[in-house]
Write a protein that holds these residues in place. Structure first.
Motif, mmCIF file in Angstrom:
data_model
loop_
_atom_site.group_PDB
_atom_site.id
_atom_site.type_symbol
_atom_site.label_atom_id
_atom_site.label_comp_id
_atom_site.label_asym_id
_atom_site.label_seq_id
_atom_site.Cartn_x
_atom_site.Cartn_y
_atom_site.Cartn_z
ATOM 1 N N TYR A 163 18.967 8.300 -134.346
ATOM 2 C CA TYR A 163 19.373 8.511 -132.950
ATOM 3 C C TYR A 163 20.885 8.631 -132.841
ATOM 4 N N VAL B 113 19.404 4.967 -126.266
ATOM 5 C CA VAL B 113 18.152 4.806 -126.998
ATOM 6 C C VAL B 113 18.433 4.164 -128.366
ATOM 7 N N ASP C 60 11.301 10.545 -136.511
ATOM 8 C CA ASP C 60 10.080 10.412 -137.305
ATOM 9 C C ASP C 60 10.283 10.912 -138.723
ATOM 10 N N TYR D 143 1.993 12.946 -140.405
ATOM 11 C CA TYR D 143 2.359 13.209 -139.013
ATOM 12 C C TYR D 143 3.797 13.726 -138.942
ATOM 13 N N GLY E 248 18.311 1.294 -122.356
ATOM 14 C CA GLY E 248 18.093 1.978 -123.624
ATOM 15 C C GLY E 248 16.644 1.892 -124.035
ATOM 16 N N ILE F 56 20.816 9.375 -125.577
ATOM 17 C CA ILE F 56 20.375 9.073 -126.940
ATOM 18 C C ILE F 56 21.142 7.871 -127.491
ATOM 19 N N HIS G 65 14.270 16.670 -129.707
ATOM 20 C CA HIS G 65 14.847 15.901 -130.813
ATOM 21 C C HIS G 65 13.873 14.930 -131.469
ATOM 22 N N THR G 66 12.685 14.743 -130.881
ATOM 23 C CA THR G 66 11.885 13.599 -131.336
ATOM 24 C C THR G 66 11.330 13.757 -132.747
ATOM 25 N N TRP H 72 18.672 17.123 -127.174
ATOM 26 C CA TRP H 72 17.666 16.611 -126.255
ATOM 27 C C TRP H 72 17.112 17.788 -125.467
ATOM 28 N N PRO H 73 15.862 17.953 -125.164
ATOM 29 C CA PRO H 73 14.728 17.053 -125.426
ATOM 30 C C PRO H 73 13.865 17.462 -126.618
ATOM 31 N N TYR I 272 7.834 21.999 -135.294
ATOM 32 C CA TYR I 272 9.020 22.085 -134.437
ATOM 33 C C TYR I 272 9.968 23.161 -134.934
ATOM 34 N N TRP J 240 13.931 4.950 -124.297
ATOM 35 C CA TRP J 240 13.238 5.193 -125.559
ATOM 36 C C TRP J 240 11.732 5.168 -125.355
ATOM 37 N N ILE K 25 8.122 12.690 -123.779
ATOM 38 C CA ILE K 25 8.352 13.791 -124.720
ATOM 39 C C ILE K 25 7.290 13.803 -125.814
ATOM 40 N N ASP K 26 7.093 12.636 -126.452
ATOM 41 C CA ASP K 26 6.196 12.642 -127.605
ATOM 42 C C ASP K 26 4.725 12.669 -127.194
ATOM 43 N N LYS L 28 4.972 17.465 -137.750
ATOM 44 C CA LYS L 28 5.831 17.545 -136.566
ATOM 45 C C LYS L 28 7.119 18.291 -136.896
#
Lengths: 498, 646
Positions: free
Chosen positions: A299, A286, A228, A157, B585, A283, A223-224, A220-221, A165, B589, B597-598, A161
Motif C-alpha cells: 500500500y 489504508v 494480493d 487467486y 484507515g 491509500i 490497485h487491489t 486507485w481504484p 487485471y 481498507w 472494490i474487491d 487477479k
C-alpha cells in the motif's frame, strides 16, 4: 548493444532450464554471473551514453514484419536509461538473495527472473509500438509463473487477479496502438508522437493507454491486485514487482500518454491529479491499518506511486494559471526521481521482510516485536529504509517528493497541501511499523533467538542503502542524465496537436 | 575561513560515524575520545571565528559547497553562511554539545548502548550545525529533519522501554506536522522567487509582498503572510509551541544528557533561530508577527502553569523549556529578534545546566525521577545543588544573572511594542515571571531542601568529576555571560548583518548605557518583584507549610484536574485524532478496498459471469433430442413471427 542487454539474460535462462534440476549450484553461479555481466554492460552503456544529445541513442532498427511495417527498433534516452540501470541492478540482487531460501525447481526460478530481466529491459528500449506491446505482454508470463509456482497459499487467486487485471488493461492499449498504426502507417513511437490528432481521438487514445498504465502503476481504484500479488509472491517476485513492474506504468505515461495525447492530458489533468491525491492520502491511510508487513509496504508503494502520477500531470492548467516549462521540467524530473528512488527503497523493504520471513515464517506485524535485540545490524538497515520510505531528507525518498511538492505549489496551493500530508501519513505508517516490529522487548524466545543477517543477506541491503543515501545527498548526476530528454519531452507537450 | 568552517561542520559527522561504525570493535575510550575530539575541534574553530568576528565585524562568508541538484535553471545547493548570527549559534551549540559529551562519559558509563549513544549525539551536533550554518532553506530543512531524526533515535534510545518508543514515535509525528508547514512555507517562497537561497530571497522579498496566492476562487492572501505563517507553523513543531508542544514532555523518556542538549539547548531552539533568520520576511507581515506573539505568549504562560503541578523532575524542566521558548517567540513577535536570540543563548546555558544537575540527582538516586521521593539532597550533593541553584536563579531572572538580562530585555520590548496582541502578551509574560519563580523554586525546594523522603540516604554520593566539570563550566556563563555581551548583542548592531534590526530606542523605549544601568533601571519595573513573590510563594508552600499546596488543590479541584491532565491536549490527540485516523484507515481498507472494490467490483464481476454461465451452461445438455426440440420450438416461433408480421 541494447539487443545484447535484452537477449543475454534470456539466452542464459534457456541454458539454465536445459541444465535441469540437478545443478542448483551451477545454475546459481551462472545466473549470478549473467546478471552481473548485464549490470556491468548497462553501466558501460551509461558511460557511452551522452546525456546532452537530444535524440535516442544506441538505436537499432531492422525491418521485421514488413506487411504491417513493424520494425525491430530499439533506442534509449535519458528517461529510459535510468530505468534500465535499475532493472539490471535489481536482478543480480534478486538472484543473490534467492540462494538463502532453496525452493523446488530452483533453476527454473532463476531462469524466470532472467527472462523477466530481458523482457523488462526490452520494454524500456522498444521504440516500436508493436515491439513494446510484445515485451509488455510477454513480461506477464514469467511473473505469472513466479507467483503461481513459488508463491504462498492463496497464490492461485492472486495470480489470476494479477493476470486478468493487467491483461485487461493491455487490451485497450493494443486497440490504441492499432488505431495509431492506421493513422501513421507504422508502429514507430516517434511517429506516434508527431502525428496530429483531434481532441476526440486524443481522449480515446489517452483513456485506452490509461487503462493499461493505471493498472500497472497502480492507481486507485484499480490497485487491489497489487497487495494480493505481493503477499503471495516470493521475496524476489515482490522485489521485481515493486521495484520495476510498477515503473512501467509511469514510464508509459511519459513515453506514450503525454507526448501522444498532450491536449487530452491537459484536459484530463485535474482528473489525474485527483486520482493521484486519492492514492497519496486514501491509500496512505489504508497502509496505516495493515496488519501484514508485505501488504503495508504494498500500500505504501501505491501511495508513493501517486507522486509519480501527480508529477506527471500536475503542471497542466489548473484554473487560470499557465504552466511554465520550468515547472513542467521540475515536476517531470521529480516523477522520474521518485520512480528510481521507490525502486530502490521498496526493493530493500521487501528484502527486509524476506529476511525476517525466512526466520519466523510469518509476515504478520503481530508476530514480531523487538527484532533489534537479536538482529541489531539488520534493524539498523531496516530502520534506515523505513526512514527513506518516510522521505527523510538525505535519502532518495525525499528528493522526488520534495521536487513534486514544490512544482505542485507553483500550480495550486491545495494540491501541494494535500500532497504534503504524506509527510505525516507516510511517517505514521512507516515508523509505526518499526515501532511494532523492530523496537521493544523481544516478543518471545523465537525473536530473541533470531540469527543476525548472513553476508549474502546483508550485501544487497548495504548496496541499496548506499545508493539510497548517495541519491539523497547528491541527486545531481541522475538529474543530469535525464535533463535533456525531459526538456525535450516538455517542449513536445507544450505544443498542441490540435 | 571557508575551509575552517567546513571542518567545524564535518568533524562531528566524522567522529559520530567512526564511533558508530568501528567504536564497538575498538573500545569505550576510543568512542568517547573520537567524538569528543570532533566536537572539540568544532568548538575551537567556532570560538576562533567568533573572536575574528568581534575583531573584524565586517567579516562575512556566503559560499556554496556543492550543487545538490539543478533542474531547468532552478538550482538547489548546499552552502555555508557565516555571519554574526551563525557564528554565535555555532559557539553555543558546540559548547553545550562538548559539555554534554564530557558529561555523558560519566552518565552513560554502564550503558550497553555506549557507542550508539555517542554516535547519535555527535551526528545530532552535525545536523544542528548543518541547520545553523546553512545559506539556504533546503539545507535548513535537511538539518531541521536531521535533528528531528536524531532526536527520534535518542528519545527511543532505550528501545526496550515501551514508554520510550511510544514517546519517540509521537515526537516524530508531531514534528512532522510542523515540518509539513515548514515545507509548504518553503514552497510558497519558491513558487514566487524561484530560489531557496537566503540572499536571493531577502533581496527580492518585495516580490513576496506584491504576490497574492489564491486560497479559493476569489479569495487570496498575500504570499508573504502565508509564507511566514507556514514557516512559523514549522517553528511551532520544532520549538514546541502550543498546541504542538505535546511531544516535548514525553521526550524526557530519553537519557538526561540528550534532554539537556537536544530538548533544552539546541534543537528546540531551531524554530526560534529560523524565525530570527527569516526576520527580514517576518518584518513584512504584521499578521504573522501577531500570530507569533500570541502563540508565544500563550505558550509561555500555560506551559509554566503546567510546570507547577508536575512531579517528575525532568518534566518540570521540560515544561519550563516550553515556557521559555514561548518567551523567545514573544520577543520575535515584537520584532526584538536580537533579544529573542539572546534569550535563546542564555537559556541554552542555564537550562542545560539545570538538566545536567537533574541528571546528576537522578543517577545518584538510581533513576528516581519523582520529586516527592527526594528532598534534602543539599547536604549530600553540594556541588550539584549549587549548580541547580545557579541554573534556577538564572531561569527566574534573578538580577545580575544571565537569564535576568535576556528576559528583562524582552519584557521591556513587549511593554513598548505596538504590535497587535502585545498587551495580551505583556500580561502573559508578567504572570509568567511569577509562575516561573514558583515552579522553579518548588522544584529546588522539593529536591534539595526540607526532609529527605527517600531510603538509604547514607549511600547517596556526589557524582563523579566527569559529571561535575560540565556543571561547573556551564555555571559560569549562566551567571556571567550577559555582562560582556548584553549591550553588543541586544542593543548594539552585532546581528545587523543577519537579523532585521530595528533601532533599540524604538524597541525598548530607552537608551541603553551599560549592564549596570540596565540592572538599576529594572528595579523600577514589576518583573523583579514578581519573581520575588514567586520565590516567597514557593517557600511558603514547600518549606514553611507543606500542607498548603494540597489544601489549595483540594479547594480548586477543577483547575487542578485540568492542569494535571495537561489541558487535555494529549487526551484530545490520542483519543480523537490518532484513534480516528487509525479507524478511518481501517474503514477505507475494509469497506472501500475489500467490500466495494474487491468483493463487489472485482470478484463480484467474476461471480456474476460465473452465474451467467451456469445458466447458459444448462442449455448445453448434450442430448440430441433436447437440441431437436429447441430447433422445433425455434422454427415454430420464427414461423409464427413471419406469419403474424405478414
Amino acid at each position: 548493444m541494447l539487443s545484447l542487454l535484452i537477449f543475454i539474460p534470456i539466452v542464459v535462462a534457456i541454458a539454465i532450464v536445459l541444465m535441469g534440476d540437478k545443478h542448483a549450484g551451477k545454475a546459481y553461479g551462472l545466473a549470478l554471473l549473467a546478471s552481473l555481466f548485464v549490470f556491468a554492460f548497462a553501466l558501460f552503456v551509461g558511460i557511452k551514453f551522452d546525456p546532452s544529445l537530444n535524440q535516442f541513442q544506441f538505436v537499432e532498427q531492422v525491418n521485421w514484419i514488413t506487411q504491417f511495417n513493424i520494425q525491430y527498433h530499439l533506442g534509449i534516452d535519458g528517461i529510459s536509461y535510468p530505468l534500465i540501470l535499475l532493472t539490471s541492478l535489481l536482478t543480480p540482487i534478486v538472484v543473490v538473495t534467492s540462494r538463502t531460501s532453496p525452493k523446488q525447481k530452483y533453476h527454473q526460478y532463476l531462469a524466470s527472473f532472467l527472462i523477466m530481466e530481458g523482457l523488462m529491459i526490452g520494454v524500456f528500449c522498444a521504440l516500436d509500438g508493436f515491439l513494446f506491446y510484445l515485451f509488455w505482454e510477454s513480461m506477464l508470463i514469467p511473473m505469472f509463473i513466479i507467483i503461481g509456482l513459488w508463491g504462498g497459499n492463496n497464490r492461485v487467486y492472486a495470480t489470476v487477479k494479477f493476470f486478468l487485471y493487467t491483461f485487461l488493461g493491455s487490451v485497450f492499449m493494443l486497440i490504441a496502438l492499432i488505431y495509431l498504426y492506421f493513422k501513421t502507417g507504422g508502429y514507430s513511437i516517434s511517429d506516434f508522437h508527431s502525428v496530429p490528432l483531434s481532441m476526440r481521438e486524443q481522449l480515446l487514445i489517452f483513456l485506452a493507454f490509461l487503462f493499461a498504465f493505471a493498472v500497472k502503476i497502480p492507481m486507485w481504484p484499480v490497485h487491489t491486485w497489487l497487495p494480493d500479488a505481493h503477499v503471495e509472491a516470493p521475496t524476489g517476485g515482490s522485489v521485481i514487482l515493486a521495484a520495476i513492474l510498477l515503473k512501467m506504468g509511469g514510464y508509459g505515461f511519459l513515453r506514450f500518454s503525454l507526448p501522444i495525447a498532450p491536449d487530452a492530458s491537459a484536459y484530463l489533468s485535474s482528473f489525474m491529479i485527483a486520482l493521484s491525491l486519492v492514492a497519496i492520502i486514501y491509500i496512505g491511510l489504508v497502509a496505516i491499518a495493515q496488519t501484514d508487513m508485505k501488504k503495508l509496504i504494498a500500500y505504501s508503494s501505491i501511495s508513493h506511486m501517486g507522486f509519480v502520477t501527480l508529477g506527471a500531470f500536475v503542471f497542466f492548467n489548473i484554473g487560470t494559471q499557465t504552466a511554465s516549462s520550468e515547472t513542467m521540467s521540475l515536476a517531470l524530473t521529480g516523477a522520474m526521481i521518485q520512480m528510481i528512488s521507490h525502486g530502490l527503497i521498496s526493493a530493500a523493504l521487501f528484502l527486509c521482510v524476506g529476511v525476517m520471513y525466512d526466520r519466523l515464517h510469518t509476515r504478520l506485524i503481530s508476530g514480531y516485536r523487538g527484532v533489534v535485540n537479536s538482529m541489531p545490524k539488520f534493524a539498523t538497515l531496516m530502520v534506515f529504509f523505513v526512514l527513506a520510505n518516510a522521505a527523510v531528507p538525505g535519502t532518495s525518498g525525499f528528493v522526488g517528493e520534495f521536487t513534486i511538492i514544490l512544482a505542485s505549489f507553483r500550480m495550486n496551493l491545495w494540491v501541494a497541501f494535500f500532497a504534503a500530508i504524506t509527510l505525516i501519513i507516510g511517517a505514521s505508517y512507516s515508523l509505526w511499523l518499526i515501532k511494532r516490529v523492530i523496537f521493544g522487548k523481544p516478543l518471545n524466545e523465537r525473536i530473541s533467538g533470531m540469527q543476525e543477517m548472513t553476508v549474502i543477506e546483508a550485501l544487497p541491503l548495504v548496496t541499496l542503502a548506499f545508493l539510497v543515501l548517495s541519491l539523497g545527498l547528491w541527486p545531481a548526476p541522475l538529474v543530469e542524465i535525464m535533463s535533456t530528454s525531459i526538456e525535450n519531452l516538455v517542449n513536445h507537450i507544450t505544443f498542441s496537436k490540435l | 575561513m571557508y575551509e575552517l568552517s567546513l571542518i567545524a561542520l564535518i568533524t562531528p559527522l566524522v567522529g559520530g560515524l567512526l564511533a558508530g561504525l568501528i567504536g564497538s570493535k575498538v573500545n569505550k575510550s576510543f568512542t568517547h575520545w573520537i567524538t569528543t575530539l570532533g566536537i572539540f575541534i568544532s568548538f575551537s574553530i567556532s570560538c576562533w571565528i567568533l573572536v575574528e568576528v568581534f575583531l573584524n565585524p565586517s567579516l562575512f562568508l556566503n559560499q556554496n559547497i556543492y550543487e545538490w541538484m539543478s533542474i531547468a535553471g532552478f538550482n538547489f545547493k548546499a552552502g555555508i553562511l557565516i555571519d554574526h548570527l551563525t557564528v554565535s549559534m555555532m559557539a553555543v551549540v558546540t559548547f553545550i554539545s562538548l559539555m554534554v559529551h564530557i558529561y555523558s562519559i560519566g552518565y552513560m558509563h554502564d550503558d550497553p548502548g555506549y557507542h550508539r549513544f555517542f554516535c547519535y549525539i555527535s551526528l545530532f551536533t552535525f545536523a544542528m550545525l548543518l541547520l545553523v550554518m546553512s545559506n539556504n532553506l533546503l539545507q535548513l530543512f535537511f538539518g531541521w529533519e536531521g535533528v528531528g531524526l536524531m532526536s527520534y533515535l535518542l528519545i527511543g534510545f532505550w528501545y526496550k522501554k515501551e514508554s520510550a518508543i511510544q514517546a519517540n514515535f509521537k515526537a516524530f509525528i508531531v514534528n512532522r506536522v510542523g515540518d509539513m508547514g515548514l515545507l509548504l512555507g518553503i514552497a510558497v517562497i519558491f513558487s514566487i522567487i524561484g530560489s531557496l537561497d537566503y540572499q536571493t530571497i531577502f533581496n527580492s522579498s518585495t516580490e513576496l509582498v506584491k504576490a497574492k496566492i489564491s486560497i479559493t476562487n476569489g479569495y487570496s492572501v498575500s504570499a508573504i503572510t502565508l509564507a511566514c505563517l507556514l514557516l512559523f507553523f514549522g517553528a511551532m513543531g520544532k520549538s514546541a509551541q502550543m498546541p504542538l508542544h505535546v511531544w516535548l514532555p514525553d521526550s524526557m523518556e530519553g537519557p538526561t544528557p540528550i534532554s539537556a542538549l537536544i530538548h533544552a539547548a539546541t534543537m528546540v531552539t531551531a524554530g526560534v533561530y529560523m524565525v530570527a533568520r527569516m526576520s527580514p520576511l517576518f518584518e513584512l507581515s504584521s499578521v504573522a508577527l501577531s500570530v507569533v506573539l500570541i502563540v508565544g505568549a500563550t505558550t509561555a504562560l500555560c506551559a509554566g502553569l503546567l510546570g507547577i503541578v508536575m512531579c517528575d523532575i525532568k518534566r518540570i524542566i521540560a515544561y519550563s523549556t516550553i515556557s521559555q521558548l514561548g518567551y523567545m517567540m514573544v520577543a520575535a513577535g515584537v520584532s526584538a529578534y536580537s533579544a529573542s536570540v539572546f534569550h535563546l543563548m542564555t537559556h541554552a546555558f542555564f537550562k542545560s545546566l539545570l538538566f545536567l544537575a537533574a541528571g546528576s540527582v537522578i543517577i545518584a538516586l538510581h533513576h528516581e525521577q519523582d520529586i516527592r521521593k527526594m528532598g534534602g539532597l543539599k547536604q549530600y550533593m553540594p556541588i550539584t545543588y549549587l549548580a541547580a541553584l545557579i541554573g534556577s536563579l538564572s531561569l527566574i531572572g534573578f538580577p545580575g544573572f544571565a537569564g535576568f538580562f535576556s528576559k528583562d530585555a524582552l519584557i521591556e520590548a513587549v511593554a513598548h511594542s505596538s504590535t497587535v496582541g502585545s498587551e495580551f502578551a505583556y500580561y502573559c509574560v508578567l504572570i509568567g515571571v511569577f509562575v516561573t519563580a514558583l515552579y522553579t523554586f518548588r522544584f529546588l525546594f522539593m529536591v534539595f531542601h526540607g526532609q529527605t523522603r527517600f531510603k538509604g540516604g547514607e549511600q547517596i554520593k556526589e557524582s563523579s568529576w566527569v559529571i561535575l566539570i560540565p556543571l561547573i563550566l556551564l555555571s559560569i556563563p549562566s551567571i556571567l555571560i550577559a555582562w560582556p555581551t548584553f549591550g553588543v548583542l541586544v542593543f548594539g548592531d552585532f546581528f545587523s548583518d543577519s537579523i532585521r534590526q530595528i533601532s533599540s530606542y524604538e524597541l525598548f523605549g530607552f537608551e541603553y548605557q551599560s549592564p549596570l544601568s540596565f540592572l538599576i533601571h529594572s528595579f523600577s519595573g514589576p518583573v523583579i518583584y514578581l519573581s520575588v513573590i514567586g520565590i516567597f510563594a514557593a517557600w511558603v508552600g514547600y518549606i514553611k507549610k507543606p500542607e498548603l499546596p494540597y489544601k489549595i488543590s483540594n479547594q480548586f479541584t477543577t483547575i487542578h484536574r485540568v492542569l494535571v491532565n495537561k489541558f487535555y491536549f494529549d487526551h484530545f490527540y490520542e483519543n480523537v485524532i490518532a484513534k480516528n485516523t487509525a479507524k478511518l484507515g481501517s474503514a477505507f481498507w475494509k469497506f472501500g478496498d475489500i467490500k466495494i472494490i474487491d468483493d463487489f467490483l472485482v470478484n463480484g464481476t467474476a461471480i456474476r459471469i460465473q452465474k451467467l454461465s451456469t445458466i447458459t451452461k444448462k442449455m448445453q445438455t448434450g442430448y440430441i433430442y433436447h437440441y431437436a426440440l429447441m430447433m422445433v420450438i425455434g422454427l415454430s416461433l420464427l414461423l409464427a413471427w413471419v406469419i403474424i408480421k405478414s
